[in-house]
Design a protein around this motif. Structure first.
Motif, PDB file in Angstrom:
ATOM      1  N   ALA A 109     113.612  17.491  37.645  1.00  0.00           N
ATOM      2  CA  ALA A 109     113.290  16.573  36.545  1.00  0.00           C
ATOM      3  C   ALA A 109     113.389  15.115  36.958  1.00  0.00           C
ATOM      4  O   ALA A 109     112.908  14.232  36.244  1.00  0.00           O
ATOM      5  N   GLY A 110     114.019  14.862  38.095  1.00  0.00           N
ATOM      6  CA  GLY A 110     114.114  13.491  38.580  1.00  0.00           C
ATOM      7  C   GLY A 110     115.421  12.828  38.206  1.00  0.00           C
ATOM      8  O   GLY A 110     116.001  13.106  37.154  1.00  0.00           O
ATOM      9  N   THR A 111     115.889  11.967  39.087  1.00  0.00           N
ATOM     10  CA  THR A 111     117.082  11.164  38.851  1.00  0.00           C
ATOM     11  C   THR A 111     116.684   9.706  38.850  1.00  0.00           C
ATOM     12  O   THR A 111     116.129   9.208  39.837  1.00  0.00           O
ATOM     13  N   ARG A 112     116.977   9.049  37.771  1.00  0.00           N
ATOM     14  CA  ARG A 112     116.658   7.635  37.658  1.00  0.00           C
ATOM     15  C   ARG A 112     117.806   6.845  38.272  1.00  0.00           C
ATOM     16  O   ARG A 112     118.935   6.927  37.810  1.00  0.00           O
ATOM     17  N   LEU A 113     117.530   6.085  39.323  1.00  0.00           N
ATOM     18  CA  LEU A 113     118.553   5.273  39.986  1.00  0.00           C
ATOM     19  C   LEU A 113     118.392   3.822  39.569  1.00  0.00           C
ATOM     20  O   LEU A 113     117.304   3.238  39.713  1.00  0.00           O
ATOM     21  N   PHE A 114     119.462   3.265  39.055  1.00  0.00           N
ATOM     22  CA  PHE A 114     119.490   1.846  38.706  1.00  0.00           C
ATOM     23  C   PHE A 114     120.423   1.139  39.697  1.00  0.00           C
ATOM     24  O   PHE A 114     121.589   1.494  39.807  1.00  0.00           O
ATOM     25  N   VAL A 115     119.888   0.164  40.406  1.00  0.00           N
ATOM     26  CA  VAL A 115     120.692  -0.613  41.345  1.00  0.00           C
ATOM     27  C   VAL A 115     120.939  -1.982  40.725  1.00  0.00           C
ATOM     28  O   VAL A 115     120.001  -2.703  40.384  1.00  0.00           O
ATOM     29  N   LYS A 116     122.212  -2.318  40.578  1.00  0.00           N
ATOM     30  CA  LYS A 116     122.591  -3.594  39.954  1.00  0.00           C
ATOM     31  C   LYS A 116     123.051  -4.582  41.016  1.00  0.00           C
ATOM     32  O   LYS A 116     123.598  -4.197  42.052  1.00  0.00           O
ATOM     33  N   PHE A 124     103.657  13.628  32.622  1.00  0.00           N
ATOM     34  CA  PHE A 124     103.738  12.877  31.379  1.00  0.00           C
ATOM     35  C   PHE A 124     104.838  11.830  31.521  1.00  0.00           C
ATOM     36  O   PHE A 124     105.737  11.983  32.364  1.00  0.00           O
ATOM     37  N   PRO A 125     104.782  10.772  30.704  1.00  0.00           N
ATOM     38  CA  PRO A 125     105.763   9.680  30.851  1.00  0.00           C
ATOM     39  C   PRO A 125     107.199  10.173  30.833  1.00  0.00           C
ATOM     40  O   PRO A 125     107.573  11.011  30.019  1.00  0.00           O
ATOM     41  N   LYS A 126     107.982   9.654  31.739  1.00  0.00           N
ATOM     42  CA  LYS A 126     109.411   9.946  31.858  1.00  0.00           C
ATOM     43  C   LYS A 126     109.686  11.408  32.186  1.00  0.00           C
ATOM     44  O   LYS A 126     110.818  11.868  32.030  1.00  0.00           O
ATOM     45  N   GLN A 127     108.682  12.132  32.633  1.00  0.00           N
ATOM     46  CA  GLN A 127     108.887  13.535  32.968  1.00  0.00           C
ATOM     47  C   GLN A 127     108.575  13.788  34.437  1.00  0.00           C
ATOM     48  O   GLN A 127     108.135  12.905  35.160  1.00  0.00           O
ATOM     49  N   SER A 128     108.847  15.006  34.849  1.00  0.00           N
ATOM     50  CA  SER A 128     108.633  15.363  36.242  1.00  0.00           C
ATOM     51  C   SER A 128     107.176  15.750  36.484  1.00  0.00           C
ATOM     52  O   SER A 128     106.371  15.807  35.552  1.00  0.00           O
ATOM     53  N   LEU A 129     106.863  16.002  37.729  1.00  0.00           N
ATOM     54  CA  LEU A 129     105.533  16.481  38.073  1.00  0.00           C
ATOM     55  C   LEU A 129     105.453  17.980  37.794  1.00  0.00           C
ATOM     56  O   LEU A 129     106.334  18.739  38.206  1.00  0.00           O
ATOM     57  N   MET A 130     104.410  18.362  37.128  1.00  0.00           N
ATOM     58  CA  MET A 130     104.204  19.777  36.834  1.00  0.00           C
ATOM     59  C   MET A 130     102.991  20.258  37.614  1.00  0.00           C
ATOM     60  O   MET A 130     101.900  19.712  37.473  1.00  0.00           O
ATOM     61  N   PRO A 139      92.942  13.951  23.277  1.00  0.00           N
ATOM     62  CA  PRO A 139      94.042  12.989  23.460  1.00  0.00           C
ATOM     63  C   PRO A 139      95.283  13.594  24.121  1.00  0.00           C
ATOM     64  O   PRO A 139      95.964  12.902  24.884  1.00  0.00           O
ATOM     65  N   GLU A 140      95.562  14.856  23.868  1.00  0.00           N
ATOM     66  CA  GLU A 140      96.753  15.473  24.471  1.00  0.00           C
ATOM     67  C   GLU A 140      96.612  15.689  25.978  1.00  0.00           C
ATOM     68  O   GLU A 140      97.585  16.020  26.661  1.00  0.00           O
ATOM     69  N   ASP A 141      95.374  15.509  26.495  1.00  0.00           N
ATOM     70  CA  ASP A 141      95.163  15.603  27.941  1.00  0.00           C
ATOM     71  C   ASP A 141      95.482  14.281  28.636  1.00  0.00           C
ATOM     72  O   ASP A 141      95.474  14.210  29.880  1.00  0.00           O
ATOM     73  N   SER A 142      95.734  13.248  27.860  1.00  0.00           N
ATOM     74  CA  SER A 142      96.078  11.957  28.447  1.00  0.00           C
ATOM     75  C   SER A 142      97.350  12.109  29.267  1.00  0.00           C
ATOM     76  O   SER A 142      98.378  12.580  28.773  1.00  0.00           O
ATOM     77  N   SER A 143      97.278  11.730  30.519  1.00  0.00           N
ATOM     78  CA  SER A 143      98.407  11.948  31.421  1.00  0.00           C
ATOM     79  C   SER A 143      98.128  11.261  32.745  1.00  0.00           C
ATOM     80  O   SER A 143      97.089  10.635  32.937  1.00  0.00           O
ATOM     81  N   PHE A 144      99.072  11.383  33.644  1.00  0.00           N
ATOM     82  CA  PHE A 144      98.948  10.893  35.015  1.00  0.00           C
ATOM     83  C   PHE A 144      98.679  12.111  35.880  1.00  0.00           C
ATOM     84  O   PHE A 144      99.494  13.024  35.938  1.00  0.00           O
ATOM     85  N   TYR A 145      97.509  12.157  36.495  1.00  0.00           N
ATOM     86  CA  TYR A 145      97.133  13.305  37.313  1.00  0.00           C
ATOM     87  C   TYR A 145      97.264  12.901  38.783  1.00  0.00           C
ATOM     88  O   TYR A 145      96.695  11.897  39.225  1.00  0.00           O
ATOM     89  N   ILE A 146      98.003  13.696  39.520  1.00  0.00           N
ATOM     90  CA  ILE A 146      98.287  13.373  40.917  1.00  0.00           C
ATOM     91  C   ILE A 146      97.906  14.556  41.789  1.00  0.00           C
ATOM     92  O   ILE A 146      98.238  15.699  41.476  1.00  0.00           O
ATOM     93  N   CYS A 147      97.227  14.270  42.879  1.00  0.00           N
ATOM     94  CA  CYS A 147      96.922  15.327  43.832  1.00  0.00           C
ATOM     95  C   CYS A 147      97.788  15.132  45.070  1.00  0.00           C
ATOM     96  O   CYS A 147      98.291  14.035  45.341  1.00  0.00           O
ATOM     97  N   SER A 148      97.971  16.198  45.779  1.00  0.00           N
ATOM     98  CA  SER A 148      98.631  16.108  47.083  1.00  0.00           C
ATOM     99  C   SER A 148      97.897  17.012  48.045  1.00  0.00           C
ATOM    100  O   SER A 148      97.206  17.947  47.636  1.00  0.00           O
ATOM    101  N   GLY A 161      97.344   8.763  42.392  1.00  0.00           N
ATOM    102  CA  GLY A 161      97.330   9.188  41.009  1.00  0.00           C
ATOM    103  C   GLY A 161      96.179   8.605  40.209  1.00  0.00           C
ATOM    104  O   GLY A 161      95.596   7.581  40.560  1.00  0.00           O
ATOM    105  N   THR A 162      95.844   9.298  39.138  1.00  0.00           N
ATOM    106  CA  THR A 162      94.799   8.855  38.205  1.00  0.00           C
ATOM    107  C   THR A 162      95.358   8.896  36.797  1.00  0.00           C
ATOM    108  O   THR A 162      95.836   9.937  36.350  1.00  0.00           O
ATOM    109  N   ARG A 163      95.304   7.765  36.136  1.00  0.00           N
ATOM    110  CA  ARG A 163      95.766   7.715  34.738  1.00  0.00           C
ATOM    111  C   ARG A 163      94.584   7.975  33.824  1.00  0.00           C
ATOM    112  O   ARG A 163      93.576   7.272  33.893  1.00  0.00           O
ATOM    113  N   LEU A 164      94.720   8.983  33.016  1.00  0.00           N
ATOM    114  CA  LEU A 164      93.661   9.347  32.072  1.00  0.00           C
ATOM    115  C   LEU A 164      94.124   9.060  30.656  1.00  0.00           C
ATOM    116  O   LEU A 164      95.197   9.519  30.251  1.00  0.00           O
ATOM    117  N   LEU A 165      93.306   8.326  29.925  1.00  0.00           N
ATOM    118  CA  LEU A 165      93.571   8.061  28.516  1.00  0.00           C
ATOM    119  C   LEU A 165      92.362   8.547  27.723  1.00  0.00           C
ATOM    120  O   LEU A 165      91.242   8.087  27.943  1.00  0.00           O
TER     121      LEU A 165
END
Lengths: 111, 116
Positions: A103-110, B39-45, B86-95, B110-114
């Protein structure tokens, strides 16, 4: 199933050392990777452990213990630019190689 | 070496339209490419694994008819989001990986889709 756990947030001061732990449960384990992601950017590769032990790359080191299903990322001489999200990722093979991310770890460096 | 590009870097589209995202390995041959969504603040799925010349393997819960993947060559994979909502709006990343995915993955920007 496959799962990883890592802390959601860590705060440290410039110049310090911080360790981000990652525990995992997976079958067909192949290796553990670490990625850094700054806000708005894509993940960048930091380190990979396929075998037990410590891998050192500059200020970053990563450790793996396969018997404990555990690894960590060690960041030394922290700099403000290290503020980012850090993801551990497990590669596994169950009929094809895949990688899943924590899920990721958010690191804040102060300062 | 090991540079991966994505195009476009961002796209805004109307609901119901289709959007194609390209992922290219610029200086190596990528046997395997992966598509992720974040999705924002989430991990890569992981959405799907793409192998050159064969059908993509989709993760559970990812609609293959909605997210069309084509890995036409060892340097190019495309993801088409069909009838975007709209629910498909996300950050799409390939590797991309040189091998079958066991080694280091090199991520595109990455590609940001809105979807409006």
């Amino acid at each position: 199933g496959q799962s990883l756990e890592q802390p959601s947030e860590v705060t440290a001061v410039e110049g310090a050392i911080v360790q981000i732990n990652c525990t995992y449960q997976t079958s067909g384990f192949y290796g553990l990777s670490w990625y850094q992601q700054h806000d708005g950017g894509a993940p960048t590769f930091l380190s990979y452990n396929g075998l037990d032990g410590l891998e050192e790359t500059g200020r970053f080191s990563s450790f793996l213990s396969r018997s404990d299903s555990y690894g960590y990322l060690l960041l030394q001489e922290l700099q403000m630019k290290d503020s980012a999200s850090y993801f551990c990722a497990v590669s596994y093979n169950t009929g094809g190689f895949k990688t899943i991310f924590g899920a990721g770890t958010r690191l804040f460096v102060k300062a | 070496g090991a540079v991966v590009s994505q195009h476009p870097s961002w796209v805004i589209c109307k609901s119901g339209t289709s959007v194609k995202i390209e992922c290219r390995s610029l200086d190596f041959q990528a046997t395997t490419m992966f598509w992720y969504r974040q999705f924002p603040k989430q991990s890569l799925m992981l959405m799907a694994t793409s192998n050159e010349g064969s059908k993509a393997t989709y993760e559970q819960g990812v609609e293959k008819d909605k997210f069309l993947i084509n890995h036409a060559s060892l340097t190019l994979s495309t993801l088409t989001v069909t009838s975007a909502h709209p629910e498909d709006s996300s950050f799409y990343i390939c590797s991309a990986s040189r091998g079958t995915g066991e080694g280091t993955q090199y991520f595109g920007p990455g590609t940001r889709l809105l979807v409006l």
